[in-house]
Write a protein that holds these residues in place. Structure first.
Motif, PDB file in Angstrom:
ATOM      1  N   ILE A 140       0.856  -1.189   0.000  1.00  0.00           N
ATOM      2  CA  ILE A 140       0.000   0.000   0.000  1.00  0.00           C
ATOM      3  C   ILE A 140       0.885   1.230   0.000  1.00  0.00           C
ATOM      4  O   ILE A 140       1.844   1.321   0.774  1.00  0.00           O
ATOM      5  N   GLY A 141       0.574   2.179  -0.867  1.00  0.00           N
ATOM      6  CA  GLY A 141       1.287   3.450  -0.870  1.00  0.00           C
ATOM      7  C   GLY A 141       0.617   4.430   0.076  1.00  0.00           C
ATOM      8  O   GLY A 141      -0.588   4.670  -0.011  1.00  0.00           O
ATOM      9  N   LEU A 142       1.379   4.963   1.025  1.00  0.00           N
ATOM     10  CA  LEU A 142       0.873   5.954   1.968  1.00  0.00           C
ATOM     11  C   LEU A 142       1.468   7.316   1.626  1.00  0.00           C
ATOM     12  O   LEU A 142       2.689   7.446   1.524  1.00  0.00           O
ATOM     13  N   THR A 143       0.609   8.309   1.436  1.00  0.00           N
ATOM     14  CA  THR A 143       1.058   9.672   1.131  1.00  0.00           C
ATOM     15  C   THR A 143       0.310  10.649   2.016  1.00  0.00           C
ATOM     16  O   THR A 143      -0.899  10.519   2.210  1.00  0.00           O
ATOM     17  N   ILE A 144       1.029  11.620   2.553  1.00  0.00           N
ATOM     18  CA  ILE A 144       0.410  12.719   3.304  1.00  0.00           C
ATOM     19  C   ILE A 144       0.708  14.006   2.550  1.00  0.00           C
ATOM     20  O   ILE A 144       1.868  14.317   2.260  1.00  0.00           O
ATOM     21  N   ARG A 145      -0.349  14.754   2.225  1.00  0.00           N
ATOM     22  CA  ARG A 145      -0.207  15.979   1.442  1.00  0.00           C
ATOM     23  C   ARG A 145      -0.773  17.164   2.218  1.00  0.00           C
ATOM     24  O   ARG A 145      -1.691  17.008   3.035  1.00  0.00           O
ATOM     25  N   ASP A 146      -0.243  18.366   1.896  1.00  0.00           N
ATOM     26  CA  ASP A 146      -0.827  19.574   2.476  1.00  0.00           C
ATOM     27  C   ASP A 146      -1.911  20.105   1.553  1.00  0.00           C
ATOM     28  O   ASP A 146      -2.257  19.481   0.539  1.00  0.00           O
ATOM     29  N   LEU A 147      -2.473  21.275   1.881  1.00  0.00           N
ATOM     30  CA  LEU A 147      -3.606  21.803   1.125  1.00  0.00           C
ATOM     31  C   LEU A 147      -3.244  22.175  -0.303  1.00  0.00           C
ATOM     32  O   LEU A 147      -4.113  22.267  -1.170  1.00  0.00           O
ATOM     33  N   THR A 148      -1.965  22.436  -0.576  1.00  0.00           N
ATOM     34  CA  THR A 148      -1.559  22.780  -1.944  1.00  0.00           C
ATOM     35  C   THR A 148      -1.345  21.544  -2.797  1.00  0.00           C
ATOM     36  O   THR A 148      -1.091  21.663  -3.996  1.00  0.00           O
ATOM     37  N   GLY A 149      -1.441  20.341  -2.194  1.00  0.00           N
ATOM     38  CA  GLY A 149      -1.206  19.106  -2.930  1.00  0.00           C
ATOM     39  C   GLY A 149       0.226  18.622  -2.835  1.00  0.00           C
ATOM     40  O   GLY A 149       0.573  17.578  -3.381  1.00  0.00           O
ATOM     41  N   GLN A 150       1.098  19.379  -2.153  1.00  0.00           N
ATOM     42  CA  GLN A 150       2.504  18.966  -2.041  1.00  0.00           C
ATOM     43  C   GLN A 150       2.638  17.745  -1.152  1.00  0.00           C
ATOM     44  O   GLN A 150       2.053  17.677  -0.073  1.00  0.00           O
ATOM     45  N   SER A 151       3.412  16.784  -1.622  1.00  0.00           N
ATOM     46  CA  SER A 151       3.625  15.560  -0.868  1.00  0.00           C
ATOM     47  C   SER A 151       4.653  15.817   0.235  1.00  0.00           C
ATOM     48  O   SER A 151       5.778  16.241  -0.026  1.00  0.00           O
ATOM     49  N   LEU A 152       4.257  15.563   1.491  1.00  0.00           N
ATOM     50  CA  LEU A 152       5.149  15.770   2.637  1.00  0.00           C
ATOM     51  C   LEU A 152       5.701  14.457   3.186  1.00  0.00           C
ATOM     52  O   LEU A 152       6.715  14.461   3.871  1.00  0.00           O
ATOM     53  N   ARG A 153       5.030  13.358   2.904  1.00  0.00           N
ATOM     54  CA  ARG A 153       5.444  12.056   3.425  1.00  0.00           C
ATOM     55  C   ARG A 153       5.007  10.985   2.451  1.00  0.00           C
ATOM     56  O   ARG A 153       3.849  10.967   2.025  1.00  0.00           O
ATOM     57  N   GLN A 154       5.909  10.104   2.047  1.00  0.00           N
ATOM     58  CA  GLN A 154       5.582   8.982   1.168  1.00  0.00           C
ATOM     59  C   GLN A 154       6.299   7.732   1.651  1.00  0.00           C
ATOM     60  O   GLN A 154       7.491   7.780   1.997  1.00  0.00           O
ATOM     61  N   GLU A 155       5.566   6.629   1.692  1.00  0.00           N
ATOM     62  CA  GLU A 155       6.194   5.353   2.010  1.00  0.00           C
ATOM     63  C   GLU A 155       5.334   4.217   1.473  1.00  0.00           C
ATOM     64  O   GLU A 155       4.138   4.393   1.220  1.00  0.00           O
TER      65      GLU A 155
END
Length: 875
Positions: free
Chosen positions: A816-831
């Motif tokens: 499973i791909g986990l991504t955390i993004r901010d309101l602008t859509g920028q990826s801050l965390r990926q694993e």
């Protein structure tokens, strides 16, 4: 309209309006907030005025300035402004009242240019008294102090001190409802059950002269209805003193925050002159119950009730009420709108390759008294920046006793770039410049360049058609291109073309400025390639390109496209069908269609072919900065008589720029879109089979589109969201419905069209499993997009730096791909989380993320899940 799009449009409006950008930088990307643009026209608008059926019987007399100029014969002596009224269907008594109101305004404002009114005496809805507004608006007016504001045309001409529209064009358009119990007298004494016509005309002319703008509500959100604010809009501020046009972080476009200001009893008009002369602000009518006819562009009727001298511009007129003056506060505000101003006028200097002295001329005309010796010339040799605005200034020399001023820059100093503006002051210490200021109030500059020109012209063009269906009738390829040169001007433009590789005589393109939707579009060059009947045959291919050369000594040349050629294919409609089914698996599927910007393909991440637009699709690029991409089915469809059978079904993904919620085709805030259309005249004209739509149409499309927004060159937001099969949703379009454009038995061509404007783009459009007048396919398990059974993120809000993610899937997954993004859509965390099974239960450390709103996203094969989470660590 997103405010970023509002600001981004400034450069593009400017781009459209500059034929030979002699005095400005060519690229609006380079200096969008520094360079003064050129004037642009916007179509006019009107505001309604309604009757209040209360009886109040109050009278506010006409201003002394008017009464003292009104002779014994009732005629006005020495008006400051000349109004010319074109009356349509007015009775004699209505005309007398109307003219009396016009004469009042003629003593209160001044203009060297006649103000033409188109006045219509019509039947309209009950209680509507009248409506009026500017016939058009002008943006970046010579002499105006707000370059990024739309001015009503009458005000624009006053500031520019010259005619800007055609002398026969109206400056004001006004309709008055004869379906009322009118009082036509001029003494301000209507009976208690009558409506005073003089008051209504005064009020409506007040809107047309400047009490008008572009804020409004769409749904529950406040929005900017046009690309730029009106000059009136600049002066709107909250009770706390925050200007709406500059406080966009507090009151962003299409937001509830802006709505609360436009419908919250807390809005005022405030200008330097109003503040200086009265120490007051004008309270604006913004009740909680918003109406376009009354809100924002009227004064608060509670603050200025019947009988108050400043009550003319309130939203309703009571029976028996008369107000024959705008009131002192409104007149003081009219000065802030620049009805009383100092015009610094300048014809920009053209770029030149000759090294010589540059003579800078300005004409200064003031409604007050200039401070002696205050006319100055400011210049610098490098483009101003946010941190570098240093300049040299010199006093300009008055030419005799005229209003002309002059300064000569010696050739040695004039070589290369010169950035400049003019400034003067009146005896009250008020400063006026040319050019004026930007939205934030920063000084703008003119620009001229002296030296060799080695830059070729630019060409903006997008094909208007890509196929011809019939060879037995005469046809043509119209060509409209915007060709501009920032230095020397365009010397020549033409089209080179071939038929099946055989060169044909070139087609010259002639300079042909256009007016589109009341907007003047300059620098357009037009021509046409004609194809007489029976001169082409199916399978022929026309290739062509546009060539332009400037007038520089180097004779710089450019071509469009930059490489290769545009193509026009000659195709024949296929046999008429009663039914069409295509899953696009067969390699021959592409032969069923013809078009531009679409193809049948299997992009990365998809397992089956389908119709796909370009990914991402390109922004509009024709002379209006628009492009239509299309894909036509070559087989006409004969419409069945049974409405249940006469349908179009397909699966689709629509990731195109969304318009504002509630907007529709034709609205200023409806942007890119897709639409399915039909034609019963062999493709000569097309009618929609369904209303145009965008990513707003499905919540999951809009969410996905907005998750991957990135900033663009013009302050707009583009989406880098990539379509996945999980986003396919079904579309059902009935061909026979009430008010349908077509009827049973007709044979129609069908096309899919994607429209792109000049700003903001996305992934595009995909169409699969097309079934025209065919029943839906049998239900197959797994045909619908797979969704997760469960997905939870908690605690939410997060206050301890740890979130727990739990999800359950219908079938086993390996990672499973986990991504955390901010309101602008920028990826801050990926694993990537490795697992075997259907259940995910995992704690994730988010203690390093700043407090705010985030999106947590899981991706497992075609399943994409998103949850919002609020982080409040330490609060």
């Amino acid at each position: 309209m997103k405010y970023g799009k509002w600001l981004g449009l400034l450069g593009l409006i400017w781009f459209l309006a500059n034929p030979v950008l002699a005095q400005t930088v060519y690229s609006s990307k380079a200096y969008p907030s520094v360079v003064a643009p050129r004037s642009v026209t916007l179509a006019g608008s009107k505001i309604n005025y309604y009757k209040d059926n209360r009886e109040v019987s109050t009278h506010v007399a006409a201003p002394d300035a008017f009464l003292k100029r009104l002779g014994a014969n009732g005629r006005l002596a020495a008006p400051k402004a000349q109004f010319i009224v074109d009356y349509t269907n007015f009775t004699a008594e209505a005309r007398t009242a109307f003219q009396y109101a016009v004469d009042i305004w003629a003593t209160l404002i001044s203009s060297p240019v006649p103000i033409r009114i188109k006045a219509n005496w019509i039947y309209d809805e009950p209680n509507l008294l009248g409506s009026a507004g500017p016939a058009s608006y002008r943006y970046n007016v010579d002499g105006a102090q707000k370059n990024y504001a739309f001015y009503p045309i009458a005000l624009a001409e006053k500031i520019a001190r010259r005619q800007l529209n055609d002398p026969s064009d109206a400056d004001i358009v006004a309709d008055f409802n004869r379906n009322n119990d009118w009082y036509y007298g001029t003494d301000g004494k209507p009976l208690k059950n009558q409506t005073d016509l003089v008051t209504v005309v005064l009020h409506e002319l007040g809107h047309a002269l400047g009490f008008i703008g572009f804020f409004g509500l769409v749904g529950d959100n406040g929005v900017y209805m046009e690309a730029l604010p009106s000059v009136y809009d600049y002066f709107l501020e909250t009770g706390q003193g925050k200007r709406l046009v500059t406080s966009t972080k507090d009151f962003p476009n299409n937001s509830v925050e802006l709505k609360f200001q436009l419908a919250g009893y807390n809005l005022y008009l405030n200008g330097a002159n109003l503040k200086q002369t009265s120490a007051q602000r004008l309270k604006v009518w913004v009740p909680y119950e918003y109406t376009r006819a009354a809100s924002i562009y009227h004064l608060d009727e509670r603050e200025y009730p019947p009988g108050n001298i400043n009550s003319l511009m309130t939203p309703q007129l009571a029976l028996g009420e008369s107000i024959h003056t705008p009131g002192p506060l409104v007149l003081q505000f009219m000065t802030d709108l620049e009805w009383k101003t100092t015009s610094v006028l300048h014809d920009p200097i053209k770029n030149t390759e000759d090294q010589k002295d540059l003579v800078f001329n300005a004409r200064v005309i003031s409604d007050t008294t200039l401070m002696p010796g205050s006319v100055r010339f400011f210049y610098r040799k490098k483009a101003p920046t946010a941190t570098d605005t240093t300049f040299t200034f010199v006093d300009m020399t008055q030419v005799g006793t005229t209003s002309d001023y002059r300064y000569t820059l010696p050739a040695a100093q004039a070589n290369g770039d010169t950035w400049y503006y003019f400034q003067t002051q009146d005896i009250l210490g008020r400063s006026y410049t040319n050019p004026g200021k930007n939205v934030a109030g920063s000084q703008l500059w003119n620009h001229v360049f002296v030296g060799p020109d080695n830059v070729p012209p630019t060409i903006r063009y997008s094909p208007s058609k890509n196929t011809i269906f019939s060879t037995t009738v005469a046809d043509s390829l119209p060509i409209y291109a915007r060709i501009a040169d920032d230095r020397s001007g365009v010397a020549s433009a033409y089209v080179e073309y071939q038929i099946n590789g055989v060169a044909q005589p070139t087609i010259p393109l002639r300079y042909n400025p256009l007016k589109v939707n009341a907007v003047d579009v300059d620098s357009v060059y037009a021509g046409r390639i004609d194809f007489p009947a029976n001169t082409l045959k199916v399978g022929d291919k026309i290739t062509y390109r546009i060539v332009a050369q400037d007038a520089a000594r180097a004779k710089n040349q450019s071509v469009s496209p930059a490489s290769g050629f545009y193509e026009l294919a000659i195709v024949a409609p296929k046999p008429v069908l009663d039914q069409y089914i295509n899953t696009f698996e067969a390699s021959s599927s592409a032969g069923d269609f013809a078009g531009y910007g679409f193809r049948i393909a299997t992009p990365t991440g998809f397992s089956n072919p389908a119709i796909h637009s370009e990914h991402p699709y390109r922004n509009g690029s024709d002379f209006l900065l628009q492009t239509n991409y299309e894909y036509r089915l070559l087989s006409p469809i004969r419409i069945k008589a049974n409405p249940d059978s006469a349908t179009i079904r397909f699966d689709e993904i629509v990731l195109v720029e969304p318009g504002e919620t509630g907007s529709k085709l034709g609205d200023a805030n409806f942007y890119d879109y897709v639409v399915v259309e039909g034609s019963n005249d062999n493709g000569q004209s097309w009618k929609p089979l369904v209303d145009a739509y965008s990513s707003v149409d499905k919540k999951e499309w809009l969410t996905w589109y907005n998750l991957y927004l990135v900033g663009g060159s013009y302050n707009e937001w583009n989406s880098e969201a990539v379509g996945t099969p999980a986003l396919y949703r079904q579309r059902l379009i009935p061909l026979l419905k009430p008010q349908s454009a077509f009827k049973a038995g007709e044979q129609i061509l069908i096309r899919f069209r994607l429209f792109a404007d000049q700003l903001s783009y996305g992934w595009g459009w995909s169409i699969d499993n097309l079934r025209i007048q065919a029943p839906p396919p049998p239900v197959v398990l797994g045909a619908e997009p797979v969704v997760a059974a469960t997905f939870d993120v908690y605690p939410n809000p997060v206050s301890n730096g740890q979130i727990r993610i739990q999800a359950g899937f219908p079938k086993s997954v390996s990672d499973i791909g986990l991504t955390i993004r901010d309101l602008t859509g920028q990826s801050l965390r990926q694993e990537t989380i490795k697992m075997a099974g259907q259940k995910l239960d995992r704690w994730v450390d988010v203690s390093d993320l700043p407090n705010g709103l985030y999106f947590v996203q899981l991706a497992a094969g075609e399943v994409i899940l998103t949850k919002k989470v609020i982080i409040t660590n330490g609060e």
